[in-house]
Scaffold this active site. Sequence first.
Site, short mmCIF file in Angstrom:
data_model
loop_
_atom_site.label_atom_id
_atom_site.label_comp_id
_atom_site.label_asym_id
_atom_site.label_seq_id
_atom_site.Cartn_x
_atom_site.Cartn_y
_atom_site.Cartn_z
N SER A 143 0.80 -1.22 0.00
CA SER A 143 0.00 0.00 0.00
C SER A 143 0.83 1.27 0.00
O SER A 143 0.30 2.36 -0.21
CB SER A 143 -0.94 0.02 1.21
N LYS A 153 1.10 4.07 7.42
CA LYS A 153 0.38 4.93 6.49
C LYS A 153 0.82 6.38 6.67
O LYS A 153 1.44 6.75 7.66
CB LYS A 153 -1.14 4.83 6.75
#
Length: 239
Positions: free
Chosen positions: A159, A197
């Site tokens: 990701s 993230k």
Amino acid sequence: MLTRKQQELLLFIHGTNEGNPGVPPSFDEMKDALDLASKSGIHRLITALEERGFIRRLPNRARALEVIKLPEAYAGASQVRRGFSPTVIEGSLGKLASPPPAPKPAPPAEAASVAVPVMGRIAAGVPISAIQNNMHDISVPVEMIGSGEHYALEIKGDSMIEAGILDGDTVIIRNGSTASPGDIVVALIDDEEATLKRFRRKGASIALEAANPAYETRIFGPDRVKIQGRLVGLIRRYH
């Protein structure tokens, strides 16, 4: 720079000798003081402290260690109060009692490195359960991390590929509970799942943003997310 466990052991040995001169802590006492599961962890920590020049094995004295120096944050205060002299600890060290090897020349400053604990794996994808056990240590260049407490995590997932973070990479994290918008952080969600993230704010909420268009940005209330540190470096091995 020492890892937290290495520093704890060094200070425990030094403090025990100051409080009870000539009465060394046993391996069981050191293991319990550091909350380790086995004595093998103590052996590894003692070896690491010797390699970094904080302790040494004494020649011609069976089962003896000498504390040569303390970390700067502790050594300065110790010297002001009473003057620091090497602390000799004797105990059952088994194979560690062999004479010390010949001193090795110090590496050039640009090659200096420190040991950083690898605490487990973290998702760069769908969050996975947080892992908080020290798996092993990794050698990291000093200039990569600077000051503060650090740990490392192995990346699982894709990701964050557009931020240059790939599956299988090892990321270096500076421990801390705050972050600025745009920082890449270790986020603990609902005290159960950890993910890597980019940190954003959406009004009163927190947004965890992927660097891959295949993944959606996830929005959470501020009470559901805890920042566990921010990215300061990355190590990649080519096979």
